[in-house]
Scaffold this motif. Structure first.
Motif, PDB file in Angstrom:
ATOM      1  N   ASN A  76      45.755 -19.356 -25.744  1.00  0.00           N
ATOM      2  CA  ASN A  76      45.693 -20.477 -26.689  1.00  0.00           C
ATOM      3  C   ASN A  76      45.638 -19.947 -28.115  1.00  0.00           C
ATOM      4  OD1 ASN A  76      45.931 -23.045 -25.586  1.00  0.00           O
ATOM      5  ND2 ASN A  76      43.879 -22.979 -24.722  1.00  0.00           N
ATOM      6  N   VAL A  77      46.316 -18.848 -28.387  1.00  0.00           N
ATOM      7  CA  VAL A  77      46.329 -18.251 -29.715  1.00  0.00           C
ATOM      8  C   VAL A  77      47.645 -18.613 -30.398  1.00  0.00           C
ATOM      9  CG1 VAL A  77      46.178 -16.111 -31.044  1.00  0.00           C
ATOM     10  CG2 VAL A  77      44.861 -16.363 -28.937  1.00  0.00           C
ATOM     11  N   TYR A  78      47.529 -19.099 -31.643  1.00  0.00           N
ATOM     12  CA  TYR A  78      48.699 -19.541 -32.401  1.00  0.00           C
ATOM     13  C   TYR A  78      48.709 -18.889 -33.780  1.00  0.00           C
ATOM     14  CZ  TYR A  78      49.347 -23.090 -28.855  1.00  0.00           C
ATOM     15  OH  TYR A  78      49.566 -23.727 -27.663  1.00  0.00           O
ATOM     16  N   MET A  79      49.893 -18.682 -34.288  1.00  0.00           N
ATOM     17  CA  MET A  79      50.113 -18.209 -35.653  1.00  0.00           C
ATOM     18  C   MET A  79      50.807 -19.359 -36.364  1.00  0.00           C
ATOM     19  SD  MET A  79      52.150 -14.747 -36.564  1.00  0.00           S
ATOM     20  CE  MET A  79      52.066 -13.956 -38.129  1.00  0.00           C
ATOM     21  N   SER A  80      50.213 -19.851 -37.462  1.00  0.00           N
ATOM     22  CA  SER A  80      50.771 -21.057 -38.074  1.00  0.00           C
ATOM     23  C   SER A  80      50.687 -21.040 -39.592  1.00  0.00           C
ATOM     24  CB  SER A  80      50.056 -22.299 -37.534  1.00  0.00           C
ATOM     25  OG  SER A  80      48.692 -22.260 -37.847  1.00  0.00           O
ATOM     26  N   ILE A  81      51.543 -21.862 -40.163  1.00  0.00           N
ATOM     27  CA  ILE A  81      51.541 -22.142 -41.597  1.00  0.00           C
ATOM     28  C   ILE A  81      51.544 -23.656 -41.719  1.00  0.00           C
ATOM     29  CG2 ILE A  81      52.767 -21.886 -43.784  1.00  0.00           C
ATOM     30  CD1 ILE A  81      54.228 -19.477 -42.435  1.00  0.00           C
ATOM     31  N   LYS A  82      50.592 -24.182 -42.427  1.00  0.00           N
ATOM     32  CA  LYS A  82      50.503 -25.626 -42.605  1.00  0.00           C
ATOM     33  C   LYS A  82      51.320 -26.064 -43.825  1.00  0.00           C
ATOM     34  CE  LYS A  82      46.073 -26.357 -40.363  1.00  0.00           C
ATOM     35  NZ  LYS A  82      45.970 -25.154 -39.637  1.00  0.00           N
ATOM     36  N   ALA A  83      51.640 -27.329 -43.884  1.00  0.00           N
ATOM     37  CA  ALA A  83      52.405 -27.885 -44.996  1.00  0.00           C
ATOM     38  C   ALA A  83      51.680 -27.630 -46.313  1.00  0.00           C
ATOM     39  CB  ALA A  83      52.618 -29.386 -44.803  1.00  0.00           C
ATOM     40  N   GLY A  84      52.402 -27.142 -47.305  1.00  0.00           N
ATOM     41  CA  GLY A  84      51.839 -26.912 -48.620  1.00  0.00           C
ATOM     42  C   GLY A  84      50.911 -25.716 -48.712  1.00  0.00           C
ATOM     43  N   CYS A  85      50.884 -24.881 -47.686  1.00  0.00           N
ATOM     44  CA  CYS A  85      49.975 -23.738 -47.651  1.00  0.00           C
ATOM     45  C   CYS A  85      50.765 -22.432 -47.748  1.00  0.00           C
ATOM     46  CB  CYS A  85      49.172 -23.775 -46.357  1.00  0.00           C
ATOM     47  SG  CYS A  85      47.864 -22.545 -46.302  1.00  0.00           S
ATOM     48  N   VAL A  86      50.178 -21.442 -48.389  1.00  0.00           N
ATOM     49  CA  VAL A  86      50.829 -20.136 -48.516  1.00  0.00           C
ATOM     50  C   VAL A  86      50.133 -19.086 -47.654  1.00  0.00           C
ATOM     51  CG1 VAL A  86      51.721 -20.580 -50.826  1.00  0.00           C
ATOM     52  CG2 VAL A  86      49.453 -19.549 -50.556  1.00  0.00           C
ATOM     53  N   CYS A  87      49.192 -19.514 -46.836  1.00  0.00           N
ATOM     54  CA  CYS A  87      48.438 -18.602 -45.978  1.00  0.00           C
ATOM     55  C   CYS A  87      48.965 -18.658 -44.547  1.00  0.00           C
ATOM     56  CB  CYS A  87      46.963 -18.966 -45.989  1.00  0.00           C
ATOM     57  SG  CYS A  87      46.203 -18.762 -47.607  1.00  0.00           S
ATOM     58  N   VAL A  88      48.791 -17.562 -43.815  1.00  0.00           N
ATOM     59  CA  VAL A  88      49.195 -17.471 -42.417  1.00  0.00           C
ATOM     60  C   VAL A  88      47.928 -17.445 -41.568  1.00  0.00           C
ATOM     61  CG1 VAL A  88      50.406 -16.084 -40.707  1.00  0.00           C
ATOM     62  CG2 VAL A  88      51.276 -16.207 -43.058  1.00  0.00           C
ATOM     63  N   ASP A  89      47.783 -18.435 -40.726  1.00  0.00           N
ATOM     64  CA  ASP A  89      46.584 -18.611 -39.912  1.00  0.00           C
ATOM     65  C   ASP A  89      46.844 -18.110 -38.496  1.00  0.00           C
ATOM     66  OD1 ASP A  89      43.911 -19.628 -39.565  1.00  0.00           O
ATOM     67  OD2 ASP A  89      44.765 -21.313 -38.460  1.00  0.00           O
ATOM     68  N   ILE A  90      46.022 -17.181 -38.022  1.00  0.00           N
ATOM     69  CA  ILE A  90      46.081 -16.715 -36.631  1.00  0.00           C
ATOM     70  C   ILE A  90      44.777 -17.174 -35.994  1.00  0.00           C
ATOM     71  CG2 ILE A  90      46.287 -14.752 -35.087  1.00  0.00           C
ATOM     72  CD1 ILE A  90      47.697 -13.265 -37.389  1.00  0.00           C
ATOM     73  N   ARG A  91      44.901 -18.088 -35.014  1.00  0.00           N
ATOM     74  CA  ARG A  91      43.704 -18.798 -34.540  1.00  0.00           C
ATOM     75  C   ARG A  91      43.721 -19.012 -33.036  1.00  0.00           C
ATOM     76  NH1 ARG A  91      40.097 -22.040 -37.282  1.00  0.00           N
ATOM     77  NH2 ARG A  91      41.335 -21.681 -39.158  1.00  0.00           N
ATOM     78  N   GLN A  92      42.536 -18.851 -32.450  1.00  0.00           N
ATOM     79  CA  GLN A  92      42.300 -19.188 -31.044  1.00  0.00           C
ATOM     80  C   GLN A  92      42.035 -20.692 -30.965  1.00  0.00           C
ATOM     81  OE1 GLN A  92      41.881 -16.941 -28.205  1.00  0.00           O
ATOM     82  NE2 GLN A  92      42.032 -18.883 -27.133  1.00  0.00           N
ATOM     83  N   ASN A  93      42.625 -21.353 -29.995  1.00  0.00           N
ATOM     84  CA  ASN A  93      42.376 -22.766 -29.742  1.00  0.00           C
ATOM     85  C   ASN A  93      41.775 -22.898 -28.346  1.00  0.00           C
ATOM     86  OD1 ASN A  93      43.807 -24.421 -32.024  1.00  0.00           O
ATOM     87  ND2 ASN A  93      45.155 -22.733 -31.547  1.00  0.00           N
ATOM     88  N   TRP A  94      41.319 -24.082 -28.016  1.00  0.00           N
ATOM     89  CA  TRP A  94      40.846 -24.361 -26.668  1.00  0.00           C
ATOM     90  C   TRP A  94      41.039 -25.828 -26.362  1.00  0.00           C
ATOM     91  CZ3 TRP A  94      35.819 -26.456 -24.950  1.00  0.00           C
ATOM     92  CH2 TRP A  94      35.109 -27.079 -25.975  1.00  0.00           C
ATOM     93  N   LYS A  95      40.952 -26.160 -25.077  1.00  0.00           N
ATOM     94  CA  LYS A  95      41.182 -27.533 -24.638  1.00  0.00           C
ATOM     95  C   LYS A  95      39.932 -28.047 -23.942  1.00  0.00           C
ATOM     96  CE  LYS A  95      44.352 -30.392 -21.987  1.00  0.00           C
ATOM     97  NZ  LYS A  95      45.484 -30.400 -21.069  1.00  0.00           N
TER      98      LYS A  95
END
Length: 163
Positions: A76-95
Motif C-alpha cells: 500500500n505504498v504510493y509515490m504521488s504529486i498532488k495538484a498545485g504541489c511541487v513536492c513528491v510524497d512517498i507514503r504508506q497507506n492502509w485500508k
C-alpha cells in the motif's frame, strides 16, 4: 538493530540509507534529529525502491507539466504529486474498512531533496548490487495473467485474499 551500508544526505536533516533490517535489505528515506532517526520517514523493500527509481521519469514529467501523479510502488505504498504541489510524497497507506487512507509513514520530498535523491541513485546502486536481481512483480511468471496479479499481496494488497 539495523546495520547500514551507506547513508547520504538529502538536505534538511533528511537522509537516504541502505539498511539491513531483520535480515532484509531496505532503502530508508528518513528525517533525523541530530544523530538519531525519527519516525518521520518510510522504509522501502528493494522491489519498492526499484519501482521508485523506475517511476522517476514519469515524476519528472508530471512535475514539469504541473500534473497530478500517483504510482503504486507495491503493498500500500504510493509515490504521488498532488495538484498545485511541487513536492513528491512517498507514503504508506492502509485500508481500515472500505477506503484506503494515508498513514504517517511517509516522507514528502521537497524539490531540492527530490533532485538530490535522483543524483544519488547511481551511488545507492553501487552499494546495493542485489538490486540488479530484483524483478518487479508485473514481470514475474505468476503475473502473466490477471488472476496472478489479483492474488499478489504487492499488486493487490487489500483484496488479494478475496479470489
Amino acid at each position: 538493530m539495523a546495520s547500514y551500508r551507506c547513508k547520504y544526505s538529502l538536505g534538511n536533516e533528511r537522509y537516504v540509507q541502505v539498511n539491513e533490517w531483520k535480515g532484509e535489505l531496505r532503502v530508508d528515506l528518513r528525517e533525523w534529529q541530530g544523530d538519531k532517526p525519527t519516525k518521520k520517514g518510510i522504509s522501502l523493500t528493494l522491489m519498492r525502491w526499484k519501482n521508485v527509481v523506475d517511476a522517476m521519469e514519469f515524476v519528472d514529467q508530471s512535475l514539469g507539466n504541473k500534473q497530478v501523479y500517483n504510482a503504486h510502488l507495491g503493498g500500500n505504498v504510493y509515490m504521488s504529486i498532488k495538484a498545485g504541489c511541487v513536492c513528491v510524497d512517498i507514503r504508506q497507506n492502509w485500508k481500515p474498512k472500505d477506503d484506503v487512507v494515508p498513514t504517517k509513514k511517509c516522507l514528502c520530498l521537497r524539490p531540492a531533496e527530490y533532485v538530490k535523491l535522483k543524483e544519488l541513485i547511481p551511488d545507492i546502486g553501487k552499494n546495493l548490487p542485489e538490486l540488479d536481481s530484483v524483478v518487479p512483480c508485473y514481470l514475474q511468471s505468476d503475473h502473466m495473467n490477471q488472476m496472478g496479479a489479483l492474488q499478489c499481496s504487492e499488486c493487490n494488497p487489500n483484496d488479494f485474499m478475496n479470489w
